[in-house]
Design an enzyme around this catalytic site. Structure first.
Site, short mmCIF file in Angstrom:
data_model
loop_
_atom_site.label_atom_id
_atom_site.label_comp_id
_atom_site.label_asym_id
_atom_site.label_seq_id
_atom_site.Cartn_x
_atom_site.Cartn_y
_atom_site.Cartn_z
N HIS A 121 0.82 -1.21 0.00
CA HIS A 121 0.00 0.00 0.00
C HIS A 121 0.86 1.27 0.00
CE1 HIS A 121 -4.21 0.51 -0.21
NE2 HIS A 121 -4.50 0.73 1.05
N ASN A 139 -7.24 5.90 3.29
CA ASN A 139 -8.66 6.13 3.02
C ASN A 139 -9.07 7.58 3.19
OD1 ASN A 139 -8.55 3.38 2.81
ND2 ASN A 139 -9.92 2.96 4.50
N ASN A 174 -9.49 2.81 -2.19
CA ASN A 174 -10.08 3.80 -1.29
C ASN A 174 -9.34 5.13 -1.26
OD1 ASN A 174 -12.29 2.23 -0.52
ND2 ASN A 174 -11.08 1.17 1.03
#
EC number: 3.1.1.29
Length: 177
Positions: A23, A67, A113
């Protein structure tokens, strides 16, 4: 592109727990861009980001979780008067094979997201997305778990190459205006 600088935002999660995870590959690209110019990051309190101001280019790493990336990106755009057309968001992409790097303008968020948050905060999907291929999770592993796992040893060796390829694309985009 207009006369405002290009804003390149590497997405990732803050803190040592997430260093080296899939990520956080956006942070790797941001760091590669800044190191090429012998620049350094400093805290931009208004946007809650680490930024480096380079000629024609602002490179940022949000200090928020993935997010919630849209809020600091919007704050940077407002502060530096940058339109979404001059924004490149660097993110991990499950739908691309590991090692692939792709720059595209507009389009969907592919369930990411961080991109959803960015599109919502900017009020448009019409910004640039620099997708860093991390591949699909093995077997039935949950994609949310996969992106938070560290790269394997073999993959880790390829990250500098991917970051360099992505930085090359950003520099080419900057030169072409």
């Amino acid at each position: 592109m207009n006369n405002s600088p290009l804003l390149v935002v590497g997405l990732g999660n803050p803190g040592p727990k997430y260093v080296g995870t899939r990520h956080n590959i956006g942070f790797e690209v941001a760091e590669e861009l800044v190191s090429r110019s012998f620049g350094s990051f400093s805290v931009h309190k208004r946007s809650n980001t680490d930024i480096a101001q380079l000629p024609g280019l602002i490179v940022a790493k949000p200090r928020s979780f993935m997010n919630l990336s849209g809020t600091p990106i919007r704050a940077l755009c407002d502060f530096f008067k940058i339109s979404p057309a001059n924004v490149i968001v660097v993110h991990d992409e499950l739908e691309l094979d590991f090692g692939s790097v792709k720059l595209r303008q507009g389009g969907g968020d592919h369930g990411h997201n961080g991109l959803k948050s960015t599109s919502k905060s900017l009020g448009t999907k019409d910004y640039w997305k620099l997708s860093m291929g991390i591949g699909r999770p093995p077997g039935r592993m949950d994609p949310a778990s996969f992106v938070l796992k560290p790269f394997g040893k073999q993959e880790l060796a390829d990250i500098p190459i991917m970051a360099a390829d992505a930085a090359d694309l950003v520099e080419k985009h900057l030169q072409q205006g």
